[in-house]
Write a protein that holds these residues in place. Structure first.
Motif: not given
Length: 484
Positions: A42-62
Motif C-alpha cells: 500500500l505504501e509502495q502504491w501510494q508513492d506512485l501517484k499516477f496510473g492508467l485505467f482502461m475500460h474495454w470490452g465488446t461494448y466499444s463497438q457500439w
C-alpha cells in the motif's frame, strides 16, 4: 464504473457527444490493513501517484456507456439507442452477439505501455470483466469470453487480452491491477433466466434460493482465482459493483444503496485470503463497501476538497466516457496536469482512464495527451512521486506538496484555467516553513537561475527572478523546490 451520464449511441450513427459525469459516493469508514505485506504494498502504491485505467470490452463497438445499456433501469446512462432499442430482449440479445464481431486487430499493448510510461504513469488497472460478464481473459467458467471460438479475435495469438496487457505493462515496471466486476449480468446464477432482470441487482432472493447464490459465489471466486494464478504478478484486485455486498453494510444515506433489495454477500474474507495466498501483499479494493477489504478508497470523477487521512485514488476519464465513444473530447493536458497536482496536494493518487477503440487502439488525441503530460513530468516528476500532502494544499493558483521525509516542500504555480502558459508572479509564498543556512530553493523549470528568499513568522517568500517571470515557454505549472 458505476455511473456516468451521457447519451448512448452506436458507432455507425454517432458523431460523438460529451458526457456529464456525476460524483461517486465513496466510503469514509477506513480500516487499515493488518497484513504487513499489504501495508508495504500500500505504501509502495501510494508513492506512485499516477496510473492508467482502461475500460474495454465488446461494448466499444457500439460506443455505449460500457455495460449499462442492458441494465433495466430508467437512468440517463442506461438509455438504449439504435435499431434494437424498442425491445429490451432484442437489445440484450444483439448486445450479447457483439461477441461474434469483436476483433480488435490493432491490439498492441506494448504500444500502450510505452505511451503510459512516457507519460510518467507507474501502475495500470485493466477491466478483466465488466458488469455484462464478458471476460477479457481465458476463463474456464464461461464461454462468454474473448478466447471463445464465438469471438473472431480468439484465433489471434494475442487473444488472451488480459494476459497480454499485464505482461506488456509489467515489462515496463508497472504495478498490475485487475478490475473485476462482482455482479455478472450474463451468468444464470446472478440474473436467473426464470425471472426477468429488474435492475442492476441479482434478480432473485439469495436467501430463498441459497443453492443458486452459492453457485454464483463459487463462480465469482473461481474467476478471481484464475486471475490470481494464471496471469503473473498481480498487485491490485480492483472490485467494482458495490451493490454486491452484505446487506448490513448498506449506507442508507446514499441513494443508490437504498435500492439494494437483498443481501448479496459473496464472502470477501475468503476471496481476499485466497487472493493473498497466491499473490502475497495483494491490495484488495472492494470499492464503496468500506471495511477491511477496501485497502484504498476510490472517489469517481471527483477530487476531494481537502486532504484525506487514509489512502485514496481519484479515478477520472481522459475523455467524456469510461469506454470508447467515437470523436470523444479529450481533456487538454493542462487540465489533466492540474488534476494530478490537486490530487497529490491532498495526498491521493490519480488513475486516468482511456477507452480503447473496437480496433484495439487509442485515439490519436489520447496519445497526444500522454505525450504532452510526459514532457511536463520529465521536468517535474521529482515533485510528484513519493510526495504527501502539505497544508494549506491549495491557495488560489498555488499548490503545495512535500516529500515523504518532510525535508522538501514543492510549491507549484498553475497556469490559468484557459491557457497553457504559466505567468509566474514576482513572489511566491510558502507558509509553515523556516529556512536555515543549509536550505536551498530551486525552480525545477529553470534550475540554473539563482533564487533568493526571505523568511518571517514561519512564512517563506520566494523572490522570483525576472527571467522566470518573463519566460513564456513554461506550460501548465511551474515548480519551486525548497530543500529544508
Amino acid at each position: 464504473m458505476t455511473k456516468v451520464k451521457h447519451l448512448l449511441m452506436y458507432a455507425l450513427l454517432a458523431t460523438g457527444l460529451g458526457s456529464q459525469a456525476q460524483e461517486h459516493n465513496f466510503s469514509t469508514e477506513y480500516v487499515p490493513p493488518a497484513d504487513p505485506l499489504v501495508k508495504v504494498k500500500l505504501e509502495q502504491w501510494q508513492d506512485l501517484k499516477f496510473g492508467l485505467f482502461m475500460h474495454w470490452g465488446t461494448y466499444s463497438q457500439w460506443g455505449v456507456v460500457e455495460s449499462w445499456s442492458i441494465c433495466p433501469e430508467d437512468e440517463g446512462w442506461t438509455q438504449r439507442r439504435g435499431p434494437y432499442a424498442a425491445s429490451y430482449n432484442e437489445y440484450k440479445k444483439a448486445y450479447e452477439n457483439l461477441q461474434k464481431t469483436f476483433n480488435p486487430v490493432k491490439f498492441n499493448p506494448t504500444k500502450w505501455a510505452a505511451a503510459a510510461k512516457e507519460a510518467g504513469m507507474k501502475y495500470v488497472v485493466f477491466t478483466t470483466k465488466h458488469h455484462d460478464g464478458f471476460s477479457m481473459f481465458d476463463t474456464k467458467e464461461t464461454d462468454y469470453k474473448v478466447t471463445s471460438p464465438n469471438t473472431p479475435f480468439s484465433s489471434n495469438p494475442k487473444s488472451n487480452i488480459t494476459k497480454e496487457v499485464f505482461n506488456a505493462f509489467r515489462n515496463e515496471g508497472f504495478l498490475i491491477g485487475a478490475y473485476f466486476s462482482k455482479p455478472d449480468w450474463n451468468t444464470p446464477t446472478y440474473w436467473w433466466p426464470y425471472f426477468p432482470p429488474k435492475d442492476r441487482n441479482v434478480n432473485y432472493d439469495p436467501k430463498k434460493y441459497p443453492e443458486k447464490w452459492n453457485a454464483f459465489k463459487k463462480f465469482t471466486t473461481n474467476q478471481i482465482e484464475e486471475l490470481m494464478t494464471g496471469y503473473g504478478k498481480v498487485d491490485i484486485l480492483w472490485l467494482d459493483g458495490g451493490w454486491v455486498r452484505p446487506f448490513s453494510s448498506i449506507d442508507t444515506s446514499v441513494e443508490w444503496q437504498r435500492t439494494i433489495p437483498y443481501d448479496q454477500d459473496i464472502d470477501m474474507a475468503s476471496i481476499a485470503a485466497m487472493g493473498r495466498k497466491h499473490q502475497p501483499g495483494l491490495l484488495v479494493v472492494d470499492r464503496s463497501v468500506g471495511g477491511e477489504f477496501e485497502n484504498y478508497v476510490t472517489p469517481e470523477q471527483t477530487i476531494p476538497k481537502k486532504a484525506l487521512d487514509y489512502p485514496w485514488e481519484s479515478c477520472i476519464t481522459m475523455g467524456g466516457s469510461w469506454s470508447y465513444v467515437p470523436n470523444d473530447r479529450y481533456k487538454p493536458a493542462r487540465e489533466l496536469v492540474h488534476m494530478l497536482l490537486k490530487i497529490i496536494s491532498r495526498g491521493g493518487n490519480f488513475l486516468l482512464n482511456i477507452g480503447p477503440s473496437p480496433e484495439g487502439d487509442y485515439a490519436d488525441s489520447a496519445y497526444a495527451r500522454l505525450k504532452e503530460i510526459g514532457q511536463w513530468m520529465k521536468v517535474h516528476g521529482d515533485g510528484v512521486y513519493n510526495t504527501v500532502s502539505y497544508p494549506p494544499y491549495e491557495d488560489g493558483n498555488f499548490l503545495y506538496v512535500q516529500s515523504k521525509d518532510k525535508k522538501t516542500v514543492y510549491a507549484y504555480v498553475l497556469s490559468g484555467q484557459q491557457q497553457d502558459e504559466v505567468t509566474v508572479p514576482a513572489s511566491v509564498t510558502v507558509p509553515g516553513i523556516t529556512l536555515t543556512k543549509k536550505s536551498r530553493i530551486v525552480c525545477l523549470d529553470a534550475p540554473k537561475e539563482k533564487i533568493s528568499s526571505s523568511n518571517r513568522d514561519g512564512v517563506t517568500t520566494i523572490s522570483v527572478p525576472k527571467k522566470i517571470q518573463e519566460n513564456k515557454s513554461y506550460k501548465y505549472a511551474v515548480c519551486f523546490k525548497i530543500s529544508l
